[in-house]
Design an enzyme around this catalytic site. Sequence first.
Site, mmCIF file in Angstrom:
data_model
loop_
_atom_site.group_PDB
_atom_site.id
_atom_site.type_symbol
_atom_site.label_atom_id
_atom_site.label_comp_id
_atom_site.label_asym_id
_atom_site.label_seq_id
_atom_site.Cartn_x
_atom_site.Cartn_y
_atom_site.Cartn_z
ATOM 1 N N PHE A 146 0.876 -1.184 0.000
ATOM 2 C CA PHE A 146 0.000 0.000 0.000
ATOM 3 C C PHE A 146 0.916 1.238 0.000
ATOM 4 O O PHE A 146 0.838 2.091 0.876
ATOM 5 C CB PHE A 146 -0.921 0.046 1.232
ATOM 6 C CG PHE A 146 -1.792 -1.159 1.435
ATOM 7 C CD1 PHE A 146 -3.012 -1.263 0.774
ATOM 8 C CD2 PHE A 146 -1.399 -2.188 2.280
ATOM 9 C CE1 PHE A 146 -3.831 -2.370 0.983
ATOM 10 C CE2 PHE A 146 -2.210 -3.301 2.485
ATOM 11 C CZ PHE A 146 -3.430 -3.394 1.847
ATOM 12 N N CYS A 155 -5.230 3.545 9.866
ATOM 13 C CA CYS A 155 -5.632 4.946 9.981
ATOM 14 C C CYS A 155 -7.136 5.068 10.201
ATOM 15 O O CYS A 155 -7.708 6.136 10.048
ATOM 16 C CB CYS A 155 -5.200 5.740 8.748
ATOM 17 S SG CYS A 155 -5.919 5.131 7.224
HETATM 18 N N1 SAH Z 1 2.121 4.477 2.595
HETATM 19 C C1 SAH Z 1 1.707 5.623 1.810
HETATM 20 C C2 SAH Z 1 0.228 5.905 1.924
HETATM 21 C C3 SAH Z 1 -0.660 4.740 1.548
HETATM 22 S S1 SAH Z 1 -2.309 5.188 1.147
HETATM 23 C C4 SAH Z 1 2.517 6.819 2.245
HETATM 24 O O1 SAH Z 1 3.201 6.790 3.267
HETATM 25 O O2 SAH Z 1 2.457 7.830 1.536
HETATM 26 C C5 SAH Z 1 -3.015 3.688 0.726
HETATM 27 C C6 SAH Z 1 -2.638 3.161 -0.655
HETATM 28 O O3 SAH Z 1 -3.185 1.841 -0.751
HETATM 29 C C7 SAH Z 1 -3.196 3.934 -1.844
HETATM 30 O O4 SAH Z 1 -2.131 4.327 -2.682
HETATM 31 C C8 SAH Z 1 -4.108 2.931 -2.593
HETATM 32 O O5 SAH Z 1 -3.976 2.998 -4.002
HETATM 33 C C9 SAH Z 1 -3.573 1.614 -2.104
HETATM 34 N N2 SAH Z 1 -4.536 0.482 -2.063
HETATM 35 C C10 SAH Z 1 -5.805 0.490 -1.606
HETATM 36 N N3 SAH Z 1 -6.328 -0.761 -1.633
HETATM 37 C C11 SAH Z 1 -5.365 -1.587 -2.104
HETATM 38 C C12 SAH Z 1 -5.278 -2.985 -2.344
HETATM 39 N N4 SAH Z 1 -6.307 -3.797 -2.090
HETATM 40 N N5 SAH Z 1 -4.114 -3.491 -2.825
HETATM 41 C C13 SAH Z 1 -3.060 -2.664 -3.076
HETATM 42 N N6 SAH Z 1 -3.083 -1.330 -2.857
HETATM 43 C C14 SAH Z 1 -4.211 -0.789 -2.388
#
Ligand code: SAH
Length: 311
Positions: free
Chosen positions: A146, A255
């Site tokens: 993620f 979060c």
């Molecule tokens: N770690 C990042 C913020 C993550 S936000 C930082 O520090 O900036 C969450 C992310 O999870 C988003 O980019 C979204 O596209 C991704 N996401 C959401 N559901 C997902 C899934 N099932 N598999 C992979 N990525 C996912």
Amino acid sequence: RLAAALSLRRGLEISDTNDDVGRLVFSEADGIPGLIVDRYADVLVVQTLSAGADRLLPLWLELLDEMLSPTAIVERNDTHSRKLEGLDVRSRVVSGELESTVVVHDGGLEFEVNPLLGQKTGYFLDQRENRLRASEYAAGRCLDVFCYQGGFGLQLARGGAEEVVLVDQSSKSLQLAQRAADRNKLSVKTEVANAFDFLHDQQVDGQSYDVVVLDPPAFAKNKNSIPRAARGYKEINLRALKLLKPGGILISSSCSYHMSEEHFENIILSAGMDAGRTLQVLERRSQARDHPVRLGFPESRYLKCFVLRAI
Ligand code: SAH
């Protein structure tokens, strides 16, 4: 009140970095319900999430211009919560001029932020201190799941990891992450995948890692979705633990305000038991200090970030 909130940010800078980003006003926690102001270098992003704060928007804009002289102010009022307040949904440049992206410094790294189109107000400021902290655990093979723009993974690469794999389901996010890696002369691998499937496939494939970071979006958006969210958190934590080498580090976040820290801890414990791993909590972290928690207002504490060792 705005001047008071802004003055409270002094002294919260992360030492040894030339960071030029941060949250300047955090709503109720700063005594101004509904108002969010984030800084990306010389650009400010404003959200007014309550009807009261929204009515005063012209005033906030005037005062911010006067006090901080930004090159541009962007209104990012495209959140779902505004609909619940009966407010319309819009995002636009309200003053000054904005090129599509702003180059910012965060944790000693450079990122391009798009205040109009990026997630939240363009970037995830609340994890800043946790990402920087993660760099201290960098070792061997690291996985950032993620990842969005790769904030955690790039800190792990900067901290000396041998290999960093970034995973996100959005190819656009991974393009941003790759650009950020190139900009900072760091090497990463990117994988467009659903995190649940990816973690499972890696296990089937016999892969293992020294550090795994999990930073999913809020699985529990309201009280009713807590049981379902709990299953999601359990599953990704279990799958991540199965990939960790003995003594490996799991940096696991939630979060979701609706998921209490105690509940989240129990989910991780239960994932550890199912994975047959004993877990040591090395750190119990929360959101960055420029998202202060107001005592007596529990909604202001929403981010949980555990650093665990799996033995
Ligand atoms: N770690 C990042 C913020 C993550 S936000 C930082 O520090 O900036 C969450 C992310 O999870 C988003 O980019 C979204 O596209 C991704 N996401 C959401 N559901 C997902 C899934 N099932 N598999 C992979 N990525 C996912």
